[in-house]
Every structure is written in structure tokens, then in C-alpha cells.
Design a protein around this motif. Sequence first.
Motif, PDB file in Angstrom:
ATOM      1  N   LYS A  66       0.840  -1.210   0.000  1.00  9.79           N
ATOM      2  CA  LYS A  66       0.000   0.000   0.000  1.00  9.79           C
ATOM      3  C   LYS A  66       0.870   1.253   0.000  1.00  9.79           C
ATOM      4  O   LYS A  66       0.650   2.189  -0.780  1.00  9.79           O
ATOM      5  N   ALA A  67       1.882   1.286   0.849  1.00 10.95           N
ATOM      6  CA  ALA A  67       2.702   2.496   1.013  1.00 10.95           C
ATOM      7  C   ALA A  67       3.443   2.870  -0.272  1.00 10.95           C
ATOM      8  O   ALA A  67       3.480   4.036  -0.657  1.00 10.95           O
ATOM      9  N   VAL A  68       4.027   1.874  -0.965  1.00  6.93           N
ATOM     10  CA  VAL A  68       4.809   2.206  -2.159  1.00  6.93           C
ATOM     11  C   VAL A  68       3.926   2.548  -3.357  1.00  6.93           C
ATOM     12  O   VAL A  68       4.406   3.104  -4.348  1.00  6.93           O
ATOM     13  N   SER A  69       2.619   2.227  -3.264  1.00  9.28           N
ATOM     14  CA  SER A  69       1.697   2.474  -4.378  1.00  9.28           C
ATOM     15  C   SER A  69       0.923   3.776  -4.236  1.00  9.28           C
ATOM     16  O   SER A  69       0.284   4.219  -5.191  1.00  9.28           O
ATOM     17  N   ASP A  70       0.966   4.377  -3.064  1.00 11.29           N
ATOM     18  CA  ASP A  70       0.131   5.550  -2.763  1.00 11.29           C
ATOM     19  C   ASP A  70       0.937   6.828  -2.978  1.00 11.29           C
ATOM     20  O   ASP A  70       1.910   7.080  -2.266  1.00 11.29           O
ATOM     21  N   PRO A  71       0.545   7.677  -3.965  1.00 11.79           N
ATOM     22  CA  PRO A  71       1.308   8.900  -4.246  1.00 11.79           C
ATOM     23  C   PRO A  71       1.426   9.837  -3.039  1.00 11.79           C
ATOM     24  O   PRO A  71       2.342  10.661  -2.984  1.00 11.79           O
ATOM     25  N   SER A  72       0.523   9.702  -2.059  1.00  4.77           N
ATOM     26  CA  SER A  72       0.588  10.597  -0.889  1.00  4.77           C
ATOM     27  C   SER A  72       1.464  10.025   0.229  1.00  4.77           C
ATOM     28  O   SER A  72       1.635  10.652   1.272  1.00  4.77           O
ATOM     29  N   SER A  73       2.037   8.837   0.018  1.00  2.56           N
ATOM     30  CA  SER A  73       2.867   8.205   1.051  1.00  2.56           C
ATOM     31  C   SER A  73       4.333   8.587   0.877  1.00  2.56           C
ATOM     32  O   SER A  73       4.832   8.661  -0.246  1.00  2.56           O
TER      33      SER A  73
END
Length: 651
Positions: free
Chosen positions: A84-91
Motif C-alpha cells: 500500500k505504502a509504495v503504491s500511494d502517491p501521498s505516502s
Amino acid sequence: MRSNRAKTRAVSMAATLPMIAGALALGIPAAHAADSPARDVLKGTKPLWATAKADKGAASNGAQVKARVYLAGKDASGLAAYAKAVSDPSSPQYGKYLSAKQAQSRFGATKAQVAAVKSWLTASGLKVTEVTQHYVAVSGDVAAAEKAFGTQLHNFAKGSKTYRAPAQTASVPAALKGTVLTVTGLDSAPHKANHDDTLPPPDAVFKNAGPFSSYYGSNIASTLPSAYGQKQPYAVKGYTGKQLRAAYGAGKYTGKGVRVAITDAYASPTIAYDAGKYAANNGDKAWKTSQLHQVLPNAYTKTDECGAAGWYGEETLDVEAVHAVAPDADVTYVGAASCYDDDLLDSLSKVVDNHLADIVSNSWGDVEANQTPDLAAAYDQVFQLGAVQGIGFYFSSGDDGDQVANTGVKQVDTPANSAWVTAVGGTSLAVGKNDTYLWETGWGTEKATLSADGKSWTGFPGAFNSGAGGGTSSTVAEPYYQKGVVPDALAKANNASGNRVVPDIAAIADPNTGFLVGQTQTFPDGSQQYSEYRIGGTSLAAPTIAGVQALAQEARGGAAIGFANPSIYAKFGDKGVYHDVTDNPTGHGLAVVRVDYANSVDDSKGLLYSVRSLGKDSSLSATKGYDDVTGVGSPADGYVKSFTKGAQKQH
């Protein structure tokens, strides 16, 4: 090709699966509840159809079982969180991908875990036949399987057939809690996919009859009856790469330096020849030496049951569509040994374990009612292992609309329903003169045939014929990236807390506004010849979007987009990024006239005339904003550009 050939499907009429306590919301394996201190239950391993009423008694102790014990790895919840973290532009971790080796080292099963699983299985009397980094495969008799998995195996009636299945949910010793993800193979019902296309098998040639339009509306069927108050155009001969690239904002990008993989079952023996000839005939860039690769199994199985020849056309469509949209992308075809889930999972795992590509197009699937939670967990694990490496998976949403006409049950397709893949819906596409984008509708076809006297369309607009798959999942919880974009009326259709809605994005699928492909087929005289014909299905939409994603990855300097849904939804509402596709873009009814050979090859048996209405997808509708036919819409001129570095920062 959505022709008059019937598409066969293995369909279960079982009720859709119950929610697994949010287990598949982020693909985290369901929490295991121990039924006794010594055992850890593997939820979802007893199929819904294995009911007391259907129970036909104990399976024979000596009957043989082949099963796969999937390994959870050392940190299943950590894998989902990192994916989830590496796929989310806001992370802050966005884009910080791992190599295949790093992913395996960080999240894969340890040698000690594998040894413990093997020891338990062999002590139960099962024989270990294969060990991979994903599973331990075993074979043995029913008695040994019952001992290993703490359950009785009985025979159960399922429809008109009888299959073996666990009478109680399977379990593993408590010492293996957190080590075993799930087990597949304890039930003997077929778990297989259908390719979401309408291609004829190459052993029987299919040709379109004319007249055709060369672009949408160029040739009006003026001698045939009107529909919706006006004369309608003949269907296009089939769009080519130039038209698709113009419609979806390719600009100067060609997918250079980007690797795309395609998975299907089996392998077309003529793919290199066909793809090369098609490109030369239709203005696509010539394939370079070593631009097309194949990764194939040592042997194929179930070729009759799966209709192996029918998959050749699927591969042909996928390869030619990706190249048409992204002519410089490197393409690797990964063929599965059969159409069964275990073999398709192996193909997906090959892509992930060897990082063969960053973008994976998959034009196959089954109905959600046929997917058991154990399989869903195994698929999601592969998708998450891909996501942490920057690999994105794109799946066709299906060709049967809401599935009611096909299965009697309103449901979505799988694996498109996974929260970890990009589900690609379908449109009818109108490209006008000089490659101008005119409009799109949601793909949904109603078909009426010409009356005997030729003066009217019988029963116009006719019955539902085909359309893009979509709707609300019954098993997968609403993923975070859909919240605030997907209307509550859709998200909460099956569950007050919200479920996954399909699709995410869409592209051309309607075979009546379809794509031209070229394939070697067998003609009535027995000769094998290359020929070209128009085709559609969400089998076309998935590789088209995969091609567009290759352009987008090139636009961002080659950096992998990875699991794309968080980015796709984050761009929703940005000006010029998506075509907001609706079912009625012109304010009046839309249709095309189609002429087919009665025998699929020439006019010796006569011609069949029909009018195909556009934008009528069963109970699904393409509306303003997000919808259950086209998701956020189709890529507009600003989509590929939105991935350039400057645009990324502004976003």
C-alpha cells in the motif's frame, strides 16, 4: 470476436461468497480462529456448496488428492502494508520499490518455515512433489490429507455433478500459525478461468462481411431501415494503432524502455509471424529482433477441457494491441500450462519472481461466485509481491455485463474484483475522420436482426447481447483509494460498510467498434492462412490500457508506476485527464449496422444483418463521474501527460 459463436463458460450457480471480515480488503489473509488449542483454522477452505444437504458421504480413503499449501511468508500483514505504502502517491514511501530478491528476503517464507511445513505434511503421510517460494505441493490419499488438515473429505452434490470437498474447514497445527496462508486442491471442483474474448479458435476461420466504415460514421447504411429515427452507419472494419493512439492521447510517447508482460493459457504457434505481418499491414512500427519474448511451461495439460486453440487468438489480440498502442515497449508473453487457477497463478508468479515486466495485462477471469477465499488469498499475495516491486496488474472486467443473463446472479468477475489489481472496463469508441476522438459510450450491446421483408429491425432494439463487466463485489471490502470517488449507492449496494466496485478505468471493448487483428487460421479447404478481422471484448480493453500505461511510464522518465489504482483515483477530477464516458454522449440513440457471413467465412450461405445499439449494458450504466461500466472513464489527452515529472509535482 463477439460473433454468433457461443462462448462456453464453467459457471457455478452458487450464491456469492460471504464477506470475510475485511480479510480481502487489503488482501490480508483472514485472521485464523483456532477451533481447538492444537489447530489453526484456514478460513475459506470449506466451499459454500459443501452443505449438509448436499453431503453424499465420506470420500474413499484410498482416493488420491493433489494439494498446494501456500506459504504466508514471514510477514503477511507487513507485505500488505508495504504494498500500500509504495503504491500511494501521498505516502512518503511512494515508489520506493524492492527488487525481487529483496521482496523475497523481506516477506518470503524462511527455510525454517518451509522445513516445518514439509515435516508436518510428510509426517501425515503425504508426499511432497514440489517446493517453490510460494507453495509446497503434495500428493497422497484421502486418509493422509484428512490427517494433515484436520478435516473429513466427503463427496457433495454441486449442480448435476458430485465433487469432493472438506466437510469441515481445514486447519493446520497451531505451531504453523502464521506460516501457512491457505491450502488449495482439497475440493475437486474445477477452478479455472475463461478468456474474456469472443475470438473463434484458429482451427475455424472467422471473417467479417462488409460493407464497413473506415472510421466511425464514414459509411451510412442508407438502404437499410432506420434506428432511433435515423439511418445508422456500418460498423468499422476495425480500428488500428494510429486511431487508438490518437483517441487515448499517446502523443510522442511509444513505450520505449518499458517492459509489458501478458499472461494467458497455452501459446499460439504462429504469434511471431502474425504480429509481424499485422504491424507491416496496418502501419504499426516493425517489431525489433528480441522485442517479443515467450516464457512457456515444459508441458501443457487439460487442452481439450480448456479449449487450448481458443486461447491462441487471445494471445494474438493481446500482443498486437499492446504493440499497436506502445510500439517500442518490450513484450513478454507468459503462457500457463492450462486454464486452471494453479497454473495461471504460476504464470503470474513467474512475472513477479523474475521481475519480467512492470506492467502485466491479463485478459481472463471467472465469475466471483466461483472464486473461493483460499484462491483469493493466493492471488492477492502474488499481486502484493508485485506491488512492492513496482509491478502493476491489469485485468479485464468481463464481457457479460452484470452476469445476470449469463449466470442468473448479479455479480462481478474475478480476479478483476481484487483490491490489488486495476480492473479494466469497456467502451464503444467513435474515432472520426483524421483520427479525431468523437465520443465513447459504455460498452453494452442490444441486438436486433433484419426482418424477413427487409423493412424493419425485428423487436428493436432487441435483447442484451454483451457488455463490459462491472458492479459491486460481494466479497471484497471497499479499498481506501475508492472512498470519496465511488458513489455510496454503488459501494454500499451489498454491504453498509462498503465493498469494492469494478472497474477502475476503461478503454475500447465493443466488438462493433472494435480493433482489427491478424491471425493464422484454418480455412474450409484445410489450408492455414493469415487473415484479419475485427474483435472486441474487455480482452481488448486490458492490453490497450497496458499499452497506455507503458506510454505513461515512459513519460515519467521510465520510473515504474507499479500498482496504479491509487494514482488513477488521485487524478480523478483533474482537468483533461479522463474522458467522462456516458451512455448517451450525443443526446440521441446510437447504433451501428453489422453484416456477418452466416457461415463465418464467405457469402455462400448468405448474409446476416443486425443493428447493434450502443450504451445498453444490462443493469449497469455509464453516467457522469465514476460508474460501474467505465470506472473513472477512459484516458484523455491529458492522461499520459499527467505522469510527466512536472505534472506529477503539480498534482
